[in-house]
Design an enzyme around this catalytic site. Structure first.
Site, short mmCIF file in Angstrom:
data_model
loop_
_atom_site.label_atom_id
_atom_site.label_comp_id
_atom_site.label_asym_id
_atom_site.label_seq_id
_atom_site.Cartn_x
_atom_site.Cartn_y
_atom_site.Cartn_z
N CYS A 52 -0.68 0.98 7.42
CA CYS A 52 -1.21 1.31 6.09
C CYS A 52 -2.59 1.95 6.18
O CYS A 52 -2.88 2.88 5.42
CB CYS A 52 -1.22 0.06 5.22
SG CYS A 52 0.46 -0.52 4.85
N GLU A 91 0.82 -1.21 0.00
CA GLU A 91 0.00 0.00 0.00
C GLU A 91 0.86 1.26 0.00
O GLU A 91 0.52 2.25 -0.67
CB GLU A 91 -0.92 0.03 1.24
CG GLU A 91 -1.88 -1.12 1.33
CD GLU A 91 -1.37 -2.29 2.17
OE1 GLU A 91 -2.19 -2.93 2.83
OE2 GLU A 91 -0.14 -2.58 2.14
#
EC number: 3.5.4.33
Length: 155
Positions: free
Chosen positions: A86, A55
């Protein structure tokens, strides 16, 4: 096939690439106005970096493509539910929407253990769609860890 499934297919391809390199197979694709503007897969082992999550790479590439840290209008597709780091980055970067494949009952922070994406005390909340290609996402992870365990048994 829906657009969500098409972009998730791309994230799955990245996850498989990560698995081929010995990384935990997670792939991510950032999309803006229907176009891919960032991709990433886990590289923690390769880079020896605890921050090297799929991510993070996809969001970094998206920020560079948009020349902005605010990722308004961006949808992030990821094969596994994001962790707390994330999920926090998704909120802080103002990503509009998150689409993920399979939940992560051990570290997921978008519904499993926590729900940072929809935390009412944050100044930004993102739309979340889960379960897109969940079986395929789960299978990539399952196959990877089975191979890893088999290697350890064979030693």
């Amino acid at each position: 096939m829906s657009l969500d499934e098409a972009f998730m297919q791309q994230a799955l391809a990245l996850a498989r690439e990560a698995a081929g390199l010995g990384e935990v197979p997670v792939g991510a694709v950032a999309v803006h106005d229907g176009k891919v503007i960032g991709t990433g897969f886990n590289r923690r082992e390769i880079d020896r970096n605890p921050l090297a999550h799929a991510e993070i790479f996809a969001m970094d590439a998206a920020a560079k493509a948009l020349n902005a840290w605010r990722l308004s209008g961006v949808t992030l597709y990821v094969t596994l539910e994001p962790c707390a780091m994330c999920a926090g980055a998704l909120v802080q970067s103002r990503v509009t929407r998150l689409v993920f494949g399979t939940p992560d009952p051990k570290a997921g922070a978008v519904g499993s253990l926590y729900n940072l994406a929809e935390e009412p005390r944050h100044n930004h909340r993102l739309q979340v769609t889960s379960g897109i290609m969940a079986d395929e996402s789960r299978q990539v992870l399952k196959d990877f860890f089975e191979r890893l365990r088999a290697k350890k048994r064979d030693k």
